[in-house]
Write a protein that holds these residues in place. Sequence first.
Motif, PDB file in Angstrom:
ATOM      1  N   GLN A   1       0.827  -1.212   0.000  1.00 32.14           N
ATOM      2  CA  GLN A   1       0.000   0.000   0.000  1.00 32.14           C
ATOM      3  C   GLN A   1       0.862   1.262   0.000  1.00 32.14           C
ATOM      4  O   GLN A   1       0.359   2.355   0.231  1.00 32.14           O
ATOM      5  CB  GLN A   1      -0.906  -0.005   1.240  1.00 32.14           C
ATOM      6  N   ALA A   2       2.163   1.076  -0.269  1.00 24.23           N
ATOM      7  CA  ALA A   2       3.130   2.178  -0.300  1.00 24.23           C
ATOM      8  C   ALA A   2       3.237   2.901   1.035  1.00 24.23           C
ATOM      9  O   ALA A   2       3.645   4.052   1.101  1.00 24.23           O
ATOM     10  CB  ALA A   2       2.783   3.175  -1.417  1.00 24.23           C
ATOM     11  N   GLN A   3       2.909   2.198   2.126  1.00 24.09           N
ATOM     12  CA  GLN A   3       3.087   2.755   3.469  1.00 24.09           C
ATOM     13  C   GLN A   3       4.443   2.281   4.003  1.00 24.09           C
ATOM     14  O   GLN A   3       4.523   1.450   4.908  1.00 24.09           O
ATOM     15  CB  GLN A   3       1.947   2.305   4.382  1.00 24.09           C
ATOM     16  N   PHE A   4       5.491   2.832   3.436  1.00 26.89           N
ATOM     17  CA  PHE A   4       6.824   2.315   3.709  1.00 26.89           C
ATOM     18  C   PHE A   4       7.325   2.630   5.125  1.00 26.89           C
ATOM     19  O   PHE A   4       8.138   1.892   5.675  1.00 26.89           O
ATOM     20  CB  PHE A   4       7.809   2.827   2.657  1.00 26.89           C
ATOM     21  N   ASP A   5       6.852   3.724   5.720  1.00 31.19           N
ATOM     22  CA  ASP A   5       7.251   4.018   7.101  1.00 31.19           C
ATOM     23  C   ASP A   5       6.688   2.961   8.051  1.00 31.19           C
ATOM     24  O   ASP A   5       7.370   2.508   8.968  1.00 31.19           O
ATOM     25  CB  ASP A   5       6.765   5.413   7.520  1.00 31.19           C
ATOM     26  N   LYS A   6       5.429   2.571   7.818  1.00 29.91           N
ATOM     27  CA  LYS A   6       4.841   1.517   8.648  1.00 29.91           C
ATOM     28  C   LYS A   6       5.537   0.179   8.399  1.00 29.91           C
ATOM     29  O   LYS A   6       5.749  -0.607   9.325  1.00 29.91           O
ATOM     30  CB  LYS A   6       3.345   1.379   8.347  1.00 29.91           C
ATOM     31  N   ALA A   7       5.893  -0.078   7.135  1.00 30.73           N
ATOM     32  CA  ALA A   7       6.596  -1.316   6.805  1.00 30.73           C
ATOM     33  C   ALA A   7       7.942  -1.359   7.524  1.00 30.73           C
ATOM     34  O   ALA A   7       8.346  -2.392   8.069  1.00 30.73           O
ATOM     35  CB  ALA A   7       6.798  -1.427   5.295  1.00 30.73           C
ATOM     36  N   ARG A   8       8.641  -0.231   7.530  1.00 30.63           N
ATOM     37  CA  ARG A   8       9.942  -0.163   8.207  1.00 30.63           C
ATOM     38  C   ARG A   8       9.777  -0.459   9.706  1.00 30.63           C
ATOM     39  O   ARG A   8      10.537  -1.244  10.289  1.00 30.63           O
ATOM     40  CB  ARG A   8      10.556   1.219   8.015  1.00 30.63           C
ATOM     41  N   ALA A   9       8.777   0.165  10.336  1.00 31.83           N
ATOM     42  CA  ALA A   9       8.577  -0.035  11.771  1.00 31.83           C
ATOM     43  C   ALA A   9       8.262  -1.502  12.086  1.00 31.83           C
ATOM     44  O   ALA A   9       8.761  -2.059  13.074  1.00 31.83           O
ATOM     45  CB  ALA A   9       7.445   0.864  12.268  1.00 31.83           C
ATOM     46  N   ALA A  10       7.443  -2.130  11.239  1.00 36.56           N
ATOM     47  CA  ALA A  10       7.086  -3.538  11.462  1.00 36.56           C
ATOM     48  C   ALA A  10       8.316  -4.438  11.327  1.00 36.56           C
ATOM     49  O   ALA A  10       8.520  -5.363  12.121  1.00 36.56           O
ATOM     50  CB  ALA A  10       6.001  -3.972  10.479  1.00 36.56           C
ATOM     51  N   LEU A  11       9.161  -4.162  10.342  1.00 41.30           N
ATOM     52  CA  LEU A  11      10.351  -4.984  10.140  1.00 41.30           C
ATOM     53  C   LEU A  11      11.358  -4.791  11.270  1.00 41.30           C
ATOM     54  O   LEU A  11      12.044  -5.733  11.681  1.00 41.30           O
ATOM     55  CB  LEU A  11      10.997  -4.654   8.792  1.00 41.30           C
TER      56      LEU A  11
END
Length: 365
Positions: free
Chosen positions: A110-120
Amino acid sequence: MTLARNKLPRTLALAVVAAALMAGAGIARADEYGDVNQLLRSGKLAEALTKADQYLASKPKDPQMRFMKGVIQTESGKPNDAIATFQKLTEDYPELPEPYNNLAVLYAGQAQFDKARAALEMAIRTNPSYATAHENLGDVYAKLASQAYSRALQLDAGNAQVQPKLALIRELFSTSPRAPSARTGGNIPAPAIAAAPAPAAKPAPAPAPVIAAAPAPAPAPAAKPAPAPAPVAAATPAPAPAAPAAPAAASAGAGKEVEAAVLAWANAWSSKDMNGYLGAYGKEFDPPGKLSRKAWEDERRARIVGKSHISVKITDMNVSVTGNKAVARFKQDYVADSLKVNSRKTLELVKSGDRWAIVRESTGA
């Protein structure tokens, strides 16, 4: 920069194989998991979801079936439902890194890369040796960099230094693009499902050091005295076997000390003895996820004390000692309330004074 899901690098895929780490159920449950997984692999997503919901109606806390439900929702083109499923899993079972990884995949789609970074970052904090999460985090950082470079060009089109950087990142993500899965409408890379049956590979960590640690050629010199002439040859080999005997005995004694230290650490964890558990880690221990020692200890204390019951059993332990350093590899059976996790674990220890202290730990090694 907006990137279509089917353009994601091949490593940014659902960690379906990780469901095996959350197993710990009996044969009857394994059959039900297998039935749902087979329906999933056959593309019968509605049937798979129905069967998963039927199972969860009687066992709503089961982490593996909830994980599989999230995968089914993702494959069914319901990313928001899948996000809700994986998010709740991270809240109920923060020890498991795989739901965090899958959340990152969905957020990236969903191009929510900040959230993806936090999850990783949470996945890596939970399991510092989770290689897939590390690689996915690199991919997400690259996408964030691409967005920043694009914005920089919008603000300063004459900046000659930005364009080559942006072109390099775009070239990186344009090589070997992944074909979308025929069953997912291009939303999730196909290998997500192909990896599902991989639990059979779990026994792989049969540590090679067992063979390496058995250099028993020492007795060979004992055979040499036979052909040698009288007392001269007999006197020469006599000291040879005696010399290695002392280090071998010392190493065996150190190995027993290391085993005792590891078992004491596991017992302290099981009994929620935080002084004994945290005291098993040396001053040189480097907490995962760039946490400070205090923050790590606070986090461990909250996770351990908050459980009503914990059992940590150690089997198949293999210890190698070199001087004042040691490596212990073993199988760990962890049970906390309704959660059961079986995994391989490695502890690196250093002798400080008269005790062995943990300086590094990793899972799956």
